[in-house]
Design a protein around this motif. Structure first.
Motif, short mmCIF file in Angstrom:
data_model
loop_
_atom_site.label_atom_id
_atom_site.label_comp_id
_atom_site.label_asym_id
_atom_site.label_seq_id
_atom_site.Cartn_x
_atom_site.Cartn_y
_atom_site.Cartn_z
N GLN A 427 50.20 -6.14 27.93
CA GLN A 427 49.29 -6.61 26.88
C GLN A 427 48.63 -5.47 26.12
O GLN A 427 47.97 -5.69 25.10
CB GLN A 427 48.22 -7.49 27.49
CG GLN A 427 47.41 -6.84 28.60
CD GLN A 427 46.47 -7.81 29.29
OE1 GLN A 427 45.54 -8.32 28.67
NE2 GLN A 427 46.71 -8.05 30.57
N LEU A 428 48.81 -4.22 26.59
CA LEU A 428 48.21 -3.07 25.90
C LEU A 428 48.91 -2.81 24.57
O LEU A 428 50.13 -3.03 24.43
CB LEU A 428 48.29 -1.83 26.78
CG LEU A 428 47.44 -1.84 28.07
CD1 LEU A 428 47.82 -0.67 28.95
CD2 LEU A 428 45.95 -1.82 27.74
N THR A 429 48.16 -2.29 23.60
CA THR A 429 48.70 -2.05 22.26
C THR A 429 49.90 -1.11 22.30
O THR A 429 50.94 -1.38 21.67
CB THR A 429 47.61 -1.45 21.35
OG1 THR A 429 46.54 -2.38 21.25
CG2 THR A 429 48.17 -1.15 19.97
N ALA A 430 49.78 -0.01 23.04
CA ALA A 430 50.86 0.98 23.08
C ALA A 430 52.15 0.40 23.67
O ALA A 430 53.25 0.71 23.20
CB ALA A 430 50.42 2.19 23.88
N ILE A 431 52.02 -0.46 24.66
CA ILE A 431 53.20 -1.03 25.30
C ILE A 431 53.83 -2.09 24.40
O ILE A 431 55.06 -2.12 24.20
CB ILE A 431 52.85 -1.63 26.67
CG1 ILE A 431 52.15 -0.59 27.56
CG2 ILE A 431 54.11 -2.17 27.35
CD1 ILE A 431 52.95 0.66 27.81
N SER A 432 53.01 -2.93 23.84
CA SER A 432 53.53 -4.01 23.00
C SER A 432 54.18 -3.50 21.72
O SER A 432 55.10 -4.12 21.19
CB SER A 432 52.41 -5.00 22.66
OG SER A 432 51.38 -4.36 21.92
N THR A 433 53.72 -2.37 21.21
CA THR A 433 54.30 -1.79 20.00
C THR A 433 55.41 -0.78 20.29
O THR A 433 56.03 -0.25 19.36
CB THR A 433 53.22 -1.10 19.16
OG1 THR A 433 52.61 -0.05 19.94
CG2 THR A 433 52.15 -2.09 18.71
N GLY A 434 55.67 -0.52 21.56
CA GLY A 434 56.74 0.41 21.93
C GLY A 434 56.37 1.88 21.80
O GLY A 434 57.23 2.76 21.90
N LYS A 435 55.08 2.16 21.63
CA LYS A 435 54.66 3.55 21.46
C LYS A 435 54.18 4.15 22.79
O LYS A 435 53.04 4.61 22.94
CB LYS A 435 53.57 3.66 20.39
CG LYS A 435 54.08 3.32 18.99
CD LYS A 435 53.01 3.52 17.94
CE LYS A 435 53.56 3.23 16.55
NZ LYS A 435 52.54 3.41 15.49
N TYR A 436 55.05 4.11 23.75
CA TYR A 436 54.80 4.74 25.04
C TYR A 436 56.00 5.63 25.34
O TYR A 436 57.15 5.27 25.07
CB TYR A 436 54.57 3.70 26.13
CG TYR A 436 55.75 2.80 26.43
CD1 TYR A 436 56.61 3.08 27.50
CD2 TYR A 436 56.01 1.68 25.63
CE1 TYR A 436 57.70 2.26 27.76
CE2 TYR A 436 57.09 0.87 25.89
CZ TYR A 436 57.93 1.15 26.96
OH TYR A 436 59.02 0.34 27.21
#
Length: 509
Positions: A427-436
């Motif tokens: 549910q974190l922004t970085a994970i959901s947007t693929g920016k990890y």
């Protein structure tokens, strides 16, 4: 009972080098030397070894091998008479005998220590008795010589004058042969006397091992820990066979003095960031082992100067030190110029995290996260009591949701591969947007672990990853250049792909 052969410790290169001096004739042959010509110091050395062998041929006890270590301390005194202070001799003996009281290592049991001491003092008394008997024999020989005829006395006098002339000339030659030293002021303002020609060095821990392996791997006689098989694919081959000594500082401090002394370094070098009052610790270690110990500050702000300083200290390494210093200067200059171009509305909030659960974060202000600051990234993790240790500050899931970074950087070996399957993270922004992304970790992490010269490469990598239009260059080419410069390793295209596939190459898709 059968005799004991002298151990290899009595014939180490340090002592062999000391006996190659101007010769003195020995006639008739002594019981411990054949007829020939020898240095006075070598005669004393062999006399001592002979007396020790005779003494120990009468004993068999478990403490003998330990006693030999203490004998070595006495031997240092005899071989280097006039070249070693009483304080240094005392520190050598105390290191062996009282090592169980050392803050850096453990030691043998008391009974064994006491037995060894008794043996050594008895041996020392036997040695002194041998010296006294030698004087008596000399006096007796002198009485007998007074009865010689006049021609014999004339010949003997001529021979004695020749030998006296040789012995008179010898001290000047020996003095010229003594190793030169220099006074060095380290980063703690400690003045330490060092050999002028340094070719044998020992690191104090992980950071020092990494830096010294880059500038002078052939000079290293120890490592803090043997590199893993995956690390050795990129590092100098000799590191795999060097003895481990542990490290002086940190949560895993376990410096092994016995292994350190056996490796016979000319100097112990501590590199990294300043940790409180280090002066007392380094002085204590130096007094304890009788070997110079220096500290050179080598965080990113001082890394270039550290390489130049090492280049000036280590024999034949001035050019290599300057090459590495230039690379650091080029990196810090580039980062300063590019980060100045980042406006507040462009700034990215990122979290750099480690551990099996991903909750060990390197918070704002931590030296482990210094690269984020350098490239203009805002550290999303802000805590009150910042930890500079590996693993950083452990946070809760509630704190993680509060921080909710734009980008998450997972250390090598963390939960990067499984994070999308974890509902707590998805549910974190970085994970959901693929920016990890996963931080490259071979041979060392590019961001920290330990925070050292590997962070130089991390500056180029992270800047290009987060702000590719500002840090505009081919990261694959930069990676190959840096591996060649830092570790003299030629990366193949496939190896570059493996290093960047979970970060730079992923972001470019």
């Amino acid at each position: 009972m059968g005799g004991f052969a002298l151990p290899e410790a009595l014939l180490q290169p340090r002592f062999q080098r000391a006996v190659a001096q101007k010769s003195v004739k020995v006639h008739p042959p002594a019981p411990f030397l054949p007829r020939g010509t020898y240095s006075p110091k070598y005669i004393v050395y062999q006399h001592f070894c002979h007396r020790a062998t005779v003494f120990f041929s009468r004993f068999r006890a478990p403490a003998l091998s330990y006693a030999f270590d203490i004998i070595e301390c006495f031997k240092i005194f005899f071989v280097f008479t006039g070249q070693i202070s009483q304080n240094r001799l005392t520190s050598r003996i105390s290191t062996v005998i009282l090592c169980s009281e050392s803050p850096f290592t453990g030691g043998p049991k008391m009974k064994r220590r006491i037995l060894a001491l008794l043996l050594v003092f008895a041996m020392f008394a036997a040695l002194m008795t041998g010296c006294a008997s030698g004087k008596q024999e000399t006096a007796a020989n002198g009485t007998a010589q007074t009865k010689q005829t006049a021609p014999e006395q004339t010949a003997e006098s001529a021979a004695e004058e020749t030998e006296a002339a040789e012995e008179t000339a010898e001290p000047a030659e020996e003095k010229a042969a003594e190793p030169e030293t220099l006074a060095f002021t380290d980063s703690l303002e400690r003045e330490v006397e060092l050999p002028k020609d340094i070719t044998r060095i020992a690191p104090s821990g992980a950071v020092a091992t990494m830096i010294l392996a880059a500038i002078a791997p052939e000079c290293m006689v120890t490592v803090n820990a043997t590199p893993s098989e995956s690390q050795m694919a990129f590092l100098p081959a000799n590191l795999a066979s060097l003895p481990e000594t542990g490290q002086m500082y940190g949560s895993k401090a376990n410096l092994n003095l016995e292994t350190l002394l056996a490796a016979d370094p000319q100097v112990v070098i501590d590199l990294g960031d300043k940790k409180g009052d280090m002066t007392e610790d380094l002085n204590a270690l130096q007094d304890q082992i009788g070997i110079p110990v220096i500290f050179i500050e080598a965080d990113l702000a001082h890394m270039a100067e550290a390489f130049r300083m090492l280049g000036s200290l280590l024999s034949g390494k001035a050019d290599r030190g300057q090459e590495l210093a230039d690379l650091v200067d080029r990196t810090t200059t580039m980062a300063a110029e590019n980060s100045a171009k980042i406006t507040d509305d462009m700034r990215v909030r990122a979290m750099y995290t480690t551990g099996e659960d991903g909750l060990g974060t390197n918070a704002a202000g931590s030296i482990q996260a210094h690269v984020l600051d350098m490239v203009g990234v805002e550290n999303a993790v802000v805590v009150e009591d910042v930890s500079n240790k590996g693993g950083g500050n452990v946070i809760s899931l509630e704190q993680l949701y509060t921080f909710d970074p734009d980008v998450i950087l997972f250390a090598d070996g963390s939960i990067y591969d499984t994070v999308t399957d974890d509902s707590a993270w998805s549910q974190l922004t970085a994970i959901s947007t693929g920016k990890y992304y996963e931080v490259p970790g071979s041979p060392y992490s590019w961001l920290s672990g330990p925070p050292s010269m590997n962070m130089i490469l991390g500056v180029w990598w992270l800047g290009n990853l987060i702000y590719p239009k500002i840090y505009d260059y081919d990261m694959a080419e930069m990676t190959q250049e840096f591996y060649k410069t830092l570790w003299s390793y030629e990366l193949s295209n496939d190896e570059v792909t493996a290093l960047l596939e979970n970060s730079t190459l992923k972001a470019a898709q």
